[in-house]
Design a protein around this motif. Structure first.
Motif, mmCIF file in Angstrom:
data_model
loop_
_atom_site.group_PDB
_atom_site.id
_atom_site.type_symbol
_atom_site.label_atom_id
_atom_site.label_comp_id
_atom_site.label_asym_id
_atom_site.label_seq_id
_atom_site.Cartn_x
_atom_site.Cartn_y
_atom_site.Cartn_z
ATOM 1 N N TRP A 84 0.828 -1.207 0.000
ATOM 2 C CA TRP A 84 0.000 0.000 0.000
ATOM 3 C C TRP A 84 0.863 1.259 0.000
ATOM 4 O O TRP A 84 0.590 2.206 -0.734
ATOM 5 C CB TRP A 84 -0.923 -0.003 1.216
ATOM 6 C CG TRP A 84 -1.571 1.317 1.485
ATOM 7 C CD1 TRP A 84 -1.356 2.162 2.528
ATOM 8 C CD2 TRP A 84 -2.565 1.955 0.671
ATOM 9 N NE1 TRP A 84 -2.132 3.281 2.426
ATOM 10 C CE2 TRP A 84 -2.892 3.193 1.294
ATOM 11 C CE3 TRP A 84 -3.203 1.615 -0.520
ATOM 12 C CZ2 TRP A 84 -3.826 4.059 0.770
ATOM 13 C CZ3 TRP A 84 -4.138 2.500 -1.049
ATOM 14 C CH2 TRP A 84 -4.439 3.697 -0.404
ATOM 15 N N ILE A 85 1.925 1.261 0.796
ATOM 16 C CA ILE A 85 2.825 2.419 0.853
ATOM 17 C C ILE A 85 3.495 2.630 -0.500
ATOM 18 O O ILE A 85 3.645 3.767 -0.962
ATOM 19 C CB ILE A 85 3.887 2.218 1.954
ATOM 20 C CG1 ILE A 85 3.219 2.209 3.342
ATOM 21 C CG2 ILE A 85 4.953 3.301 1.886
ATOM 22 C CD1 ILE A 85 4.147 1.845 4.470
ATOM 23 N N LYS A 140 0.198 3.305 -3.362
ATOM 24 C CA LYS A 140 -0.981 4.150 -3.151
ATOM 25 C C LYS A 140 -1.019 5.324 -4.126
ATOM 26 O O LYS A 140 -2.103 5.733 -4.591
ATOM 27 C CB LYS A 140 -1.042 4.639 -1.710
ATOM 28 C CG LYS A 140 0.125 5.509 -1.277
ATOM 29 C CD LYS A 140 -0.031 5.929 0.185
ATOM 30 C CE LYS A 140 1.136 6.804 0.644
ATOM 31 N NZ LYS A 140 0.975 7.207 2.069
ATOM 32 N N ASN A 141 0.149 5.877 -4.455
ATOM 33 C CA ASN A 141 0.187 6.989 -5.401
ATOM 34 C C ASN A 141 -0.256 6.546 -6.797
ATOM 35 O O ASN A 141 -0.880 7.313 -7.539
ATOM 36 C CB ASN A 141 1.586 7.593 -5.462
ATOM 37 C CG ASN A 141 1.939 8.359 -4.202
ATOM 38 O OD1 ASN A 141 1.059 8.864 -3.501
ATOM 39 N ND2 ASN A 141 3.221 8.432 -3.882
ATOM 40 N N LEU A 170 -2.476 4.224 -7.316
ATOM 41 C CA LEU A 170 -3.932 4.110 -7.221
ATOM 42 C C LEU A 170 -4.587 5.468 -7.404
ATOM 43 O O LEU A 170 -5.558 5.608 -8.168
ATOM 44 C CB LEU A 170 -4.325 3.511 -5.873
ATOM 45 C CG LEU A 170 -5.824 3.494 -5.544
ATOM 46 C CD1 LEU A 170 -6.603 2.718 -6.597
ATOM 47 C CD2 LEU A 170 -6.063 2.913 -4.167
ATOM 48 N N TYR A 171 -4.078 6.475 -6.711
ATOM 49 C CA TYR A 171 -4.641 7.819 -6.842
ATOM 50 C C TYR A 171 -4.506 8.327 -8.281
ATOM 51 O O TYR A 171 -5.447 8.932 -8.825
ATOM 52 C CB TYR A 171 -3.931 8.789 -5.891
ATOM 53 C CG TYR A 171 -4.064 8.429 -4.427
ATOM 54 C CD1 TYR A 171 -5.203 7.784 -3.950
ATOM 55 C CD2 TYR A 171 -3.040 8.716 -3.516
ATOM 56 C CE1 TYR A 171 -5.320 7.444 -2.607
ATOM 57 C CE2 TYR A 171 -3.170 8.386 -2.167
ATOM 58 C CZ TYR A 171 -4.303 7.744 -1.728
ATOM 59 O OH TYR A 171 -4.431 7.414 -0.406
ATOM 60 N N VAL A 197 -6.216 -2.857 -6.205
ATOM 61 C CA VAL A 197 -6.143 -1.532 -6.820
ATOM 62 C C VAL A 197 -6.992 -1.501 -8.085
ATOM 63 O O VAL A 197 -7.754 -0.547 -8.331
ATOM 64 C CB VAL A 197 -4.682 -1.165 -7.140
ATOM 65 C CG1 VAL A 197 -4.620 0.100 -7.999
ATOM 66 C CG2 VAL A 197 -3.893 -0.962 -5.857
#
Length: 263
Positions: free
Chosen positions: A12-13, A16-17, A19-20, A105
């Motif tokens: 996730w770390i 996550k970018n 995904l955004y 994701v």
């Protein structure tokens, strides 16, 4: 369980970018591209219909999105192999968490596209509860097929990525064309096996009621689209066979990678 949680948190770390960024890209395509097409080409169809078509194309290509995200994650960790594999977790867990998170994701993006696409379609075209239920079933079918295909492509892509990594240690830049040739040859023989009479007779067991989830009349009336899988049905036997092959490829590839990178 703590080990799985830690690995998933790490993914996730790291992602996550992505995904955004993927959600922002989805929004731009869904809200800008349909309007642009309508104005540029003078399309008479209403905006909801155009957005539905664009969203359908996006849903279709999300199987490849999952594979791309997986390769990005693998390549990122291969830069620092000593950190990635410096754990008691098995290679199956290390790669499995990547596939799980990649599919997660992709699923979030799929859900966002589905809400926007089918929501707009419901508002602009469909106004009866029976039609909403029919389109809901169709949405479930599309997402399910995309989800299953994403997992399959991720495992197959990972298998060939391991082949590429192995070849790169030996023949460096020639690894890319050699891997592509192997992919073409293996894909050719795979299609020959699936289309063979022996395979069809052996695994032609059970039929999934795919057509029951497709609102034929609604799609034809609103989008002029015909989808009929009665002549080429989805067979349970073939699906189970492909599932077994997928598991075999995953175990083989993770074992192979473990022997190559972990001492």
């Amino acid at each position: 369980m703590k080990q799985w949680s830690g690995l998933l948190m790490k993914e996730w770390i790291n992602m996550k970018n992505l995904l955004y960024s993927l959600l922002v890209l989805d929004a731009l395509i869904l809200f800008i591209v349909p309007s642009g097409f309508k104005r540029l080409f003078g399309i008479e169809e209403d905006l909801g219909t155009i957005r539905f078509m664009v969203g359908g194309i996006l849903l279709f290509f999300h199987s490849l999105v999952a594979l791309i995200l997986l390769i990005i994650s693998l390549e990122k960790d291969m830069i620092r192999q000593d950190i990635w594999i410096h754990t008691s977790a098995t290679m199956q867990k290390l790669v499995g968490t990547k596939i799980i998170f990649t599919v997660f994701v992709t699923s979030v993006s799929l859900l966002f596209i589905s809400v926007v696409t089918f929501g707009q379609f419901f508002i602009s075209i469909s106004n009866q509860s029976s039609e909403l239920i029919d389109m809901g079933k169709f949405l479930f079918l599309v997402i399910s097929i995309t989800f299953i295909t994403s997992i399959y492509l991720c495992v197959v892509g990972f298998f060939f990525w391991v082949i590429y990594q192995t070849l790169r240690m030996r023949i460096q830049y020639y690894a890319i064309p050699v891997t592509l040739v192997l992919f073409v040859l293996i894909n050719y023989w795979w299609n020959k096996i699936l289309s063979s009479a022996f395979f069809t007779k052996t695994f032609a067991i059970g039929t999934l009621p795919v057509n029951d989830f497709i609102p034929q009349s609604l799609l034809h009336e609103t989008l002029n689209v015909n989808l009929d899988f009665s002549t080429e049905p989805f067979l349970i036997g073939i699906l189970l066979f492909i599932t077994c092959i997928t598991v075999l490829l995953f175990v083989s590839a993770t074992t192979w990678l473990d022997k190559k990178v972990r001492v």
